[in-house]
Design a protein around this motif. Structure first.
Motif, mmCIF file in Angstrom:
data_model
loop_
_atom_site.group_PDB
_atom_site.id
_atom_site.type_symbol
_atom_site.label_atom_id
_atom_site.label_comp_id
_atom_site.label_asym_id
_atom_site.label_seq_id
_atom_site.Cartn_x
_atom_site.Cartn_y
_atom_site.Cartn_z
ATOM 1 N N GLU A 173 15.098 -28.344 22.526
ATOM 2 C CA GLU A 173 15.951 -27.167 22.342
ATOM 3 C C GLU A 173 16.154 -26.865 20.851
ATOM 4 O O GLU A 173 16.188 -25.702 20.444
ATOM 5 N N LEU A 217 13.833 -23.665 30.263
ATOM 6 C CA LEU A 217 14.521 -23.732 28.959
ATOM 7 C C LEU A 217 13.725 -22.940 27.911
ATOM 8 O O LEU A 217 14.288 -22.171 27.124
ATOM 9 N N TYR A 258 14.276 -19.015 25.243
ATOM 10 C CA TYR A 258 14.168 -18.863 23.791
ATOM 11 C C TYR A 258 12.926 -18.089 23.347
ATOM 12 O O TYR A 258 12.976 -17.350 22.381
#
Ligand SMILES: Cc1ncc(COP(=O)(O)O)c(C=O)c1O
Length: 387
Positions: A23, A55, A59
């Motif tokens: 992350e 995840l 982004y």
């Protein structure tokens, strides 16, 4: 001394990815996207840890595929369409590739003309592109240099027509590998020197992978600046795309292994492990490079416990040949050997040479919980690859 007790309870061998580290990489890549206005997509050839695709989707702007399998994995687990590029497309796969792709890039004009009719007959919008060869690269390992004389990757400037062929909307190049923003700046110069007249006709360009953006010393501000300047020179471009793989998975986890035996050959002590460098971390042999091992140091004349690390296959070269490792204590069967930074270009390149077992795969979630995602490879997996 490095405390390896945190790995207790995790099977060995096992690739372990830390989602918090992933992350952090994604946040940095997202920052580059926001500040420069480019799209960054994840190259599955380098990083295909699909448990964490949801995840990644939070982004990044999607993913790039170099095969039908990768394109389908992107559709199933990232739930988006792929930017697809492969050096050659296969007749029997092409329609499915179209189904899974939003962008599709051809490596040659002959591939484009071969598939053009099929490509244009689909009932959805796909943007087509051509890979070009800027004939410039700062990659020093020939195995990873797509711009060497005689390269089969990308069209040379003299083989391109004066204008983009009808229905071609983008250009793609890939000439970097673990490079900094200054190498990209030079590559862009070479790309523009040869292809500026065609870039002016494009809707998008794809600057490939090899951008080591998440490495500690990468000059992020410089990258953002050169991307902004490039975009300003070509206001016709609706999208500029970067497709790193390594930068997504960089420093996100380890490969845990165990010493099975310790042998000696005229003064060289060798720790035999339950993993194979050839089968599980092949870049150590192909690049070659010396991986970091937690708790081990570079040997010097005072080092007592110096070991060569050997793999489990019968390939003579299945050991770290770039140098031995010094440990605080003598190694014994049962000791853990933990290789750092083993999540990119490892799982995606494993082989069943010698029928060796594949490591398990696990993830440590942000709250510290370890989840075992897949058991070590089974006999059925090995058998299914053969007949
Ligand atoms: C066409 C293309 N795009 C993207 C990548 C990803 O490169 P990296 O993982 O070094 O960022 C590669 C790697 O070989 C590639 O060939």
């Amino acid at each position: 001394m490095t405390d390896l007790s945190k790995f207790a309870g995790i099977p060995s061998p096992c690739y372990v990815m830390y989602e918090e580290a992933l992350e952090a990489n994604l946040q940095l890549l997202r920052l580059v996207e926001e500040e420069s206005g480019v799209s960054i997509i994840c190259a599955l050839k380098g990083f295909a840890f699909w448990h964490s695709f949801p995840l990644i989707r939070n982004y990044l702007s999607g993913a790039t595929a170099s095969s039908l399998n990768e394109a389908r994995l992107i559709a199933e687990e990232m739930q988006c369409e792929a930017h697809t590029y492969a050096p050659v497309y296969l007749e029997e796969e092409f329609e499915s590739l179209l189904f899974y792709s939003s962008h599709l890039t051809f490596n040659s004009l002959s591939q484009w003309y071969k598939y053009k009719e099929k490509a244009l007959s689909v009932n959805k919008k796909i943007s087509f592109g051509l890979r070009v060869n800027p004939e410039y690269s700062e990659v020093t390992t020939d195995l990873y240099n797509p711009a060497l004389p005689g390269s089969r990757l990308g069209i040379l400037v003299e083989n391109m027509p004066p204008h983009l062929p009808e229905h071609i909307e983008g250009l793609h190049f890939h000439v970097l590998c673990e490079n900094d923003s200054y190498a990209l700046e030079n590559a862009l110069k070479a790309f523009e020197e040869r292809f500026a007249h065609l870039i002016k006709e494009c809707k998008w360009v794809n600057l490939g992978g090899g951008h080591h953006i998440t490495r500690e010393d990468y000059d992020i501000a410089h990258l953002i600046e050169i991307l902004k300047q490039f975009k300003a020179r070509y206001p016709n471009l609706e999208e500029v795309i970067l497709e790193p793989g390594e930068a997504v998975g960089w420093q996100t986890g380890v490969l845990i292994s165990t010493v099975e035996d310790v042998i000696e050959n005229r003064g060289t002590k060798i720790a035999m492990l339950n993993i194979s460098f050839s089968c599980h971390l092949p870049d150590c042999l192909e690049m070659p490079y010396k991986p970091a091992v937690l708790g081990a140091t570079e040997p010097d004349e005072n080092s007592k416990n110096v070991y060569r690390l050997g793999g489990s296959s019968c390939l003579a070269g299945d050991y770290i040949g770039m140098g031995d490792f010094a440990f605080n204590e003598p190694l014994e069967p049962g000791d853990l050997i933990v290789f750092d930074d083993m999540i990119h270009y490892t799982m995606v390149k494993t082989t069943y040479f010698n029928g060796v077992k594949h490591p398990a795969i696990g993830v440590v979630k942000a709250d510290g919980e370890f989840i075992l995602l897949s058991e070590p490879g089974q006999y059925e997996d090995y058998k299914k690859k053969l007949s």
